[in-house]
Enzyme design. Structure first.
Site, PDB file in Angstrom:
ATOM      1  N   HIS A  56      -6.268  41.252  29.412  1.00 39.13           N
ATOM      2  CA  HIS A  56      -7.225  40.402  28.706  1.00 39.13           C
ATOM      3  C   HIS A  56      -8.360  40.051  29.660  1.00 39.13           C
ATOM      4  CE1 HIS A  56      -4.257  38.737  25.453  1.00 39.13           C
ATOM      5  NE2 HIS A  56      -4.209  40.051  25.565  1.00 39.13           N
ATOM      6  N   GLU A  58      -9.638  37.273  30.584  1.00 37.74           N
ATOM      7  CA  GLU A  58      -9.334  36.189  31.523  1.00 37.74           C
ATOM      8  C   GLU A  58      -8.487  36.677  32.687  1.00 37.74           C
ATOM      9  OE1 GLU A  58      -8.876  36.319  28.162  1.00 37.74           O
ATOM     10  OE2 GLU A  58      -8.507  34.295  27.393  1.00 37.74           O
ATOM     11  N   CYS A  86      -5.145  32.712  24.906  1.00 42.20           N
ATOM     12  CA  CYS A  86      -3.793  32.808  24.366  1.00 42.20           C
ATOM     13  C   CYS A  86      -2.819  32.166  25.367  1.00 42.20           C
ATOM     14  CB  CYS A  86      -3.425  34.280  24.133  1.00 42.20           C
ATOM     15  SG  CYS A  86      -3.216  35.238  25.658  1.00 42.20           S
ATOM     16  N   CYS A  89      -2.717  33.933  28.897  1.00 45.77           N
ATOM     17  CA  CYS A  89      -3.889  33.654  29.731  1.00 45.77           C
ATOM     18  C   CYS A  89      -3.929  32.190  30.168  1.00 45.77           C
ATOM     19  CB  CYS A  89      -5.166  34.039  28.993  1.00 45.77           C
ATOM     20  SG  CYS A  89      -5.299  35.826  28.730  1.00 45.77           S
TER      21      CYS A  89
END
Length: 167
Positions: A56, A58, A86, A89
């Site tokens: 992701h 992040e 999420c 993260c």
């Protein structure tokens, strides 16, 4: 609520990362890590291209920042991301000991910064991170809407196109 100019500038840089993700066929989410008012790392969604569910935006930005700093802890750093994080993260952000997380659009399906729950409000955790959401939320959200609209149109077009006849 008015947005601080620095927050808007850093979120614009995260949006640039999100647009790059889109250009590669990834869901357009981007992130930047800031220390002392300077972007030290950036990332964009790459789970499809890397075949990595943890890639992701992040996580990619946190990895780059930790490598640069030479430490998995990033005290005093802020992370700007175009979409509400999420659980994975958010957990990584808390472990990194970020001072602050700033996100753009809310994510009602997987967001854990207030949409489904708020991990950052859990006082039992041994680190507290300041959380600010909704920075350039409309622009961040529109980018995602445009991406998924384009994907649906492409899928519909492909489904309606007749297959070429084999020779």
């Amino acid at each position: 609520m008015p947005v601080a100019p620095a927050d808007a500038d850093f979120m614009q840089q995260a949006l640039e990362q999100a647009r790059h993700a889109w250009s590669l066929g990834e869901v357009p989410v981007g992130a930047v890590v800031v220390r002392d008012g300077v972007v030290i790392a950036s990332g964009f969604n790459q789970p499809i291209g890397r075949h990595d569910p943890t890639a992701h935006a992040e996580i990619m930005a946190l990895r780059a920042a930790a490598e640069l700093v030479g430490n998995y802890r990033l005290p005093g750093c802020e992370l700007y991301v175009t979409l509400e994080p999420c659980a994975m993260c958010a957990g990584a952000m808390l472990h990194a000991r970020l001072a602050r997380v700033v996100f753009g659009a809310s994510d009602p399906k997987t967001g854990v910064c207030g949409s489904l729950l708020n991990l950052f409000e859990q006082t039992q955790l041994n680190h507290q991170t300041q959380l600010d959401g909704g920075v350039l939320a409309e622009e961040c959200g529109q980018l995602l809407k445009d991406f998924f609209t384009a994907r649906r149109r492409a899928a519909q077009s492909a489904a309606q196109s007749p297959d070429p006849m084999p020779d």
